[in-house]
Design an enzyme around this catalytic site. Structure first.
Site, short mmCIF file in Angstrom:
data_model
loop_
_atom_site.label_atom_id
_atom_site.label_comp_id
_atom_site.label_asym_id
_atom_site.label_seq_id
_atom_site.Cartn_x
_atom_site.Cartn_y
_atom_site.Cartn_z
N GLU A 173 0.69 -1.16 0.07
CA GLU A 173 -0.22 -0.07 -0.05
C GLU A 173 0.74 1.32 0.04
O GLU A 173 1.07 2.00 0.91
CB GLU A 173 -1.01 -0.07 1.29
CG GLU A 173 -2.10 -1.14 1.05
CD GLU A 173 -3.13 -0.98 2.01
OE1 GLU A 173 -3.33 0.10 2.63
OE2 GLU A 173 -4.21 -1.81 1.84
N GLU A 373 -5.33 -8.42 -0.33
CA GLU A 373 -5.89 -8.14 1.03
C GLU A 373 -7.34 -7.95 0.57
O GLU A 373 -7.53 -7.32 -0.50
CB GLU A 373 -5.52 -7.12 1.90
CG GLU A 373 -4.13 -7.17 2.48
CD GLU A 373 -3.59 -6.01 3.33
OE1 GLU A 373 -4.66 -5.09 3.92
OE2 GLU A 373 -2.62 -5.81 3.57
C1 GBH Z 1 -4.85 -2.24 4.95
O1 GBH Z 1 -4.74 -0.79 4.80
C2 GBH Z 1 -3.53 -2.63 5.71
O2 GBH Z 1 -2.45 -2.99 4.62
C3 GBH Z 1 -3.56 -3.47 6.59
O3 GBH Z 1 -2.14 -3.38 7.53
C4 GBH Z 1 -4.68 -3.23 7.64
O4 GBH Z 1 -4.47 -4.06 8.86
C5 GBH Z 1 -5.91 -3.42 6.70
O5 GBH Z 1 -5.74 -2.62 5.46
C6 GBH Z 1 -6.88 -3.22 7.45
O6 GBH Z 1 -7.29 -1.94 7.84
O7 GBH Z 1 -11.54 5.44 1.47
O8 GBH Z 1 -11.09 3.92 -0.50
O9 GBH Z 1 -9.74 5.67 0.18
C7 GBH Z 1 -5.54 -0.17 5.96
C8 GBH Z 1 -5.35 1.27 5.42
C9 GBH Z 1 -7.41 2.57 5.48
C10 GBH Z 1 -6.13 1.88 3.48
C11 GBH Z 1 -8.45 3.23 4.56
C12 GBH Z 1 -7.16 2.58 2.75
C13 GBH Z 1 -8.94 4.16 2.75
C14 GBH Z 1 -9.47 3.55 1.29
N1 GBH Z 1 -6.39 1.62 4.74
N2 GBH Z 1 -8.13 3.35 3.16
S1 GBH Z 1 -10.52 4.84 0.55
#
Ligand code: GBH
Length: 467
Positions: A173, A373
């Site tokens: 990410e 994921e």
């Molecule tokens: C992942 O990203 C991680 O890789 C992982 O470590 C984590 O535990 C898992 O997900 C669960 O949270 O509204 O479409 O812009 C987590 C971080 C949070 C990434 C929210 C993108 C916004 C999506 N994410 N996010 S969006």
């Protein structure tokens, strides 16, 4: 006549499809200062009061560093045949560069052996956000030297593990650790937006942020080249990006084209430049004087050929409709009542599992795609019988896999799926409260209890079909 199971049409996945689960080092390992490990930016960030819910830290987390054998056995028992985990860079190079720490390497050696022995294919990720603090002190991702250091570390790991590891993910990410770590990041949720921010917790100016983005993709490219140079012949490599996915609200050619263009543009600083070898005109024009500084040689490195693309996919980033006005699409915000899971940002939109791989395939034709994921956080509680009946997770996963199956049925070359997560773990700033696991973890006793969703996952993996 009542319907019998035999009459259910099997929503099967292609033969050889991999069913995996996923974790990351800081979120499960613990042992934060054992066996010569150097501190990471996450140790620093979590140790600062107020950064994490309840001031939780990953100091112990799931104690996986000491319990990895039990955890591998657990994965085997729930039918997984692949495992995506991450390697903590500061265990291998406590200072980020220099002399490797043999004891740190030894842990991953033993883990990989244990996995291979259990018939579980290891899919390590080389960077899941835990930068050595020593490198942060020298400028972190704002410094081009960090990209170079990452390449060296990646080559070193490929040299050590590629006799047993066939697939490496470079970075997890890009978008998240860069934007959420270096700027206040705002995401769309039903009824508005929320701020999410993570280590190292910086707030850079736009030009500096774009340079960090550039160094991140450069680091990926350098790692790809180093892995090819140092890994055994046939070692495969790709990124694991959280795709910004635009999803058409109505499936007509006009709206689908809009979603495709929007997806390409939204990913301009990350996947698009990796797969096209240049920044899009719109990205550079929008950035103006804040555009990243780069050379043609950088772009060649960034676009080093890949074996596969990994996509972390939880939800549509945005819904779109086609438009007569430039740029040809319109973002449609989530309606106020649009359902979400108990995780604040997790809007329910399972069709992202169809459109994300479908659009990646149509835009860039990668040889293979993995869903690196997918999953959801829940408020699981133990029932009176000591079990966890996570109906919400099963609902969510079934909806997502139904859509993913649709993509494979269309011929999109998705080769495997990694469920986030193997077990409940340290969910970054949300601490231990938001549970993403197929397996429940009692963080007081470290007892692992497979949830109902683990039984469901096992059935999916066994049938190679949606269950
Ligand atoms: C992942 O990203 C991680 O890789 C992982 O470590 C984590 O535990 C898992 O997900 C669960 O949270 O509204 O479409 O812009 C987590 C971080 C949070 C990434 C929210 C993108 C916004 C999506 N994410 N996010 S969006």
């Amino acid at each position: 006549m009542p319907t019998t199971t035999a009459q259910i049409t099997a929503r099967e996945f292609p033969r050889g499809f991999l069913w995996g689960t996923a974790t990351s080092a800081y979120q499960i390992e613990g042992a934060w200062n054992e066996d010569g490990k150097g501190p990471s930016i996450w140790d620093t960030y979590a140790h600062k009061a107020g950064n994490i819910k309840n001031n939780d830290t990953g100091d112990i987390a799931n104690d996986h560093y000491h319990r990895y054998k039990e955890d591998v056995a657990l994965m085997r028992s729930i039918g997984a045949n692949a495992y995506r985990f991450s390697i903590a860079w500061p265990r291998i190079f406590p200072q980020g560069t220099g002399t490797p720490n043999v004891k740190g390497l030894d842990f991953y050696d033993r883990l990989v052996d244990e996995l291979v022995e259990a018939g579980i294919a290891p899919f390590p990720t080389l960077y899941h956000w835990d930068l050595p603090q020593a490198l942060q002190d020298k400028g972190g991702w704002q410094s081009r030297d960090t990209a170079k250091a990452f390449g060296d570390y990646a080559g070193y790991m490929a040299g050590k593990l590629s006799d047993r590891v066939r697939h490496f993910f470079t970075i997890n990410e890009f978008r998240s650790f860069v934007d959420m770590g270096h700027q206040t990041k705002v995401v769309n949720v039903p009824g508005g937006t929320i701020d999410i921010s993570i280590a190292p917790g910086l707030s850079l100016a736009p030009g500096e942020l774009n340079q960090v983005r550039h160094h991140a993709v450069l680091a990926h490219g350098m790692a790809v080249q180093a892995i090819r140079a140092k890994g055994k012949a046939g070692t495969q490599v790709g990124p694991a990006e959280v795709l910004e996915s635009a999803v058409p609200l109505i499936e007509t050619p006009e709206h689908i084209k809009a979603a495709q263009s929007a997806t390409r543009e939204r990913n301009a600083p990350f996947l698009t430049v990796m797969l096209e070898g240049k920044y899009t005109d719109a990205y550079l024009k929008d950035a103006g004087k804040d555009a990243p500084k780069f050379t043609d040689e950088d772009l060649k490195i960034i676009a080093s050929p890949l074996d596969f693309v990994g996509i972390n996919c939880y939800k549509p980033t945005v819904y779109v409709l086609g438009s007569d006005q430039a740029p040809g699409w319109r973002d449609i915000p989530f309606a106020r009542g649009h359902p979400k899971m108990s995780t604040s940002w997790l809007t329910v939109g399972p069709e992202a599992l169809y459109w994300a791989p479908k659009l990646v395939h149509s835009l860039w034709k990668p040889k293979e795609i993995f869903i690196t994921e997918n999953g959801c956080g829940t408020d699981d509680v133990l029932a009176d019988d000591g079990k966890v009946y996570d109906t919400d997770r099963i609902m969510f996963l079934r909806a997502c896999l139904t859509q993913l199956q649709r993509a494979t049925a269309d011929g999109v070359p998705v080769k495997g799926y990694f469920q986030w997560s193997t077990m409940d773990n340290f969910e970054w700033t949300a601490g231990f409260g938001n549970r993403f696991g197929l397996v429940y973890v009692d963080f007081e006793t470290q007892k692992r209890i497979p949830k109902l969703s683990a039984q469901w996952f096992q059935e999916v993996a066994k049938r190679n079909a949606v269950a």
